[in-house]
Design a protein around this motif. Structure first.
Motif, PDB file in Angstrom:
ATOM      1  N   PRO A   1       0.824  -1.285   0.170  1.00  0.00           N
ATOM      2  CA  PRO A   1      -0.054  -0.123   0.087  1.00  0.00           C
ATOM      3  C   PRO A   1       0.756   1.290  -0.071  1.00  0.00           C
ATOM      4  CG  PRO A   1      -0.730  -1.459   1.586  1.00  0.00           C
ATOM      5  CD  PRO A   1       0.526  -2.096   1.130  1.00  0.00           C
ATOM      6  N   PRO A   2       0.532   2.208  -0.916  1.00  0.00           N
ATOM      7  CA  PRO A   2       1.161   3.484  -0.904  1.00  0.00           C
ATOM      8  C   PRO A   2       1.146   4.349   0.318  1.00  0.00           C
ATOM      9  CG  PRO A   2      -0.946   3.541  -2.232  1.00  0.00           C
ATOM     10  CD  PRO A   2      -0.657   2.546  -1.668  1.00  0.00           C
ATOM     11  N   LEU A   3       0.427   4.015   1.181  1.00  0.00           N
ATOM     12  CA  LEU A   3       0.514   5.141   2.505  1.00  0.00           C
ATOM     13  C   LEU A   3      -0.317   4.386   3.692  1.00  0.00           C
ATOM     14  CD1 LEU A   3      -2.575   7.473   2.017  1.00  0.00           C
ATOM     15  CD2 LEU A   3      -1.904   6.068   0.343  1.00  0.00           C
ATOM     16  N   ASP A   4      -0.158   4.771   4.781  1.00  0.00           N
ATOM     17  CA  ASP A   4      -0.578   4.149   5.808  1.00  0.00           C
ATOM     18  C   ASP A   4      -2.193   4.540   6.146  1.00  0.00           C
ATOM     19  OD1 ASP A   4      -1.108   2.734   8.352  1.00  0.00           O
ATOM     20  OD2 ASP A   4       0.218   4.195   9.575  1.00  0.00           O
ATOM     21  N   LEU A   5      -3.088   3.670   6.076  1.00  0.00           N
ATOM     22  CA  LEU A   5      -4.442   4.226   6.210  1.00  0.00           C
ATOM     23  C   LEU A   5      -4.890   3.071   7.558  1.00  0.00           C
ATOM     24  CD1 LEU A   5      -5.949   4.344   2.713  1.00  0.00           C
ATOM     25  CD2 LEU A   5      -5.356   6.250   4.415  1.00  0.00           C
ATOM     26  N   SER A   6      -4.041   2.330   8.336  1.00  0.00           N
ATOM     27  CA  SER A   6      -4.444   1.692   9.474  1.00  0.00           C
ATOM     28  C   SER A   6      -5.348   2.371  10.390  1.00  0.00           C
ATOM     29  CB  SER A   6      -3.114   0.925   9.934  1.00  0.00           C
ATOM     30  OG  SER A   6      -2.369   2.041  10.622  1.00  0.00           O
ATOM     31  N   LYS A   7      -5.119   3.665  10.688  1.00  0.00           N
ATOM     32  CA  LYS A   7      -5.942   4.269  11.335  1.00  0.00           C
ATOM     33  C   LYS A   7      -7.086   4.904  10.816  1.00  0.00           C
ATOM     34  CE  LYS A   7      -2.213   5.337  14.579  1.00  0.00           C
ATOM     35  NZ  LYS A   7      -1.137   6.246  14.891  1.00  0.00           N
TER      36      LYS A   7
END
Length: 180
Positions: free
Chosen positions: A148-154
């Protein structure tokens, strides 16, 4: 207001400052726009003005017939960049008048918004119809990426439009403009 496109009797404008909102006729009565009402927010004109006073300035595009707003899209810069350093923009909301849905206005608003930004665009669909709309447009879940190109865990349930798809969509817009 800056006219971005005219398609038949519908004009698409980028609203550039809060004062311009006073020139808009935004149908909020019974049968009109209702996205905000479902969220407990009353007053589209006040929300639009508040957004336009932010920095960096967001993208607010409206589809209009004369002064009557038929649809709108709101995009702002995300606080973080992608892992590769590219900018990220978040599409916060898009809405078309209930009587005019499925007529291409939402797609045109999305295309015009994509032309105004670069890099990645993300959004969080709130309805099944919204999820279908964004999936058809090319947005992908983070699970669709090997890395994934960015952290969307939150930020659960957000979907991502990669730059290469954004560029294809902007090219589609250019081809549509040439035909007119």
């Amino acid at each position: 207001m800056k006219e971005l496109l005219k398609s038949g009797n519908i004009s698409y404008y980028k609203i550039e400052n809060a004062r311009e909102v006073d020139k808009l006729e935004i149908p909020e009565e019974e049968g009109g726009f209702d996205f905000f009402h479902g969220l407990g927010i009353v007053g589209y004109d006040l929300a639009f003005k508040m957004w336009l006073r932010r920095f960096p300035r967001p993208v607010l595009i409206v589809a209009m017939k004369e002064t009557l707003v038929l649809g709108w899209v709101y995009v702002e810069e995300w606080t973080e960049s992608a892992y590769n350093g590219m900018p990220v923009y978040v599409l916060r909301a898009i809405e078309v008048h209930p009587e005019l849905r499925k007529k291409g206005i939402g797609r045109m608003l999305l295309l015009l918004a994509l032309k105004e930004v670069n890099g990645y665009m993300i959004t969080k669909p709130l309805t099944r119809e919204g999820s279908s709309f964004f999936r058809k447009a090319g947005f992908k879940s983070k699970d669709d990426f090997m890395n994934p190109p960015l952290d969307l865990s939150k930020q659960p349930n957000y979907v991502i439009l990669p730059p290469y798809i954004r560029e294809k969509m902007v090219e589609e817009l250019k081809n549509l403009k040439k035909k007119k």
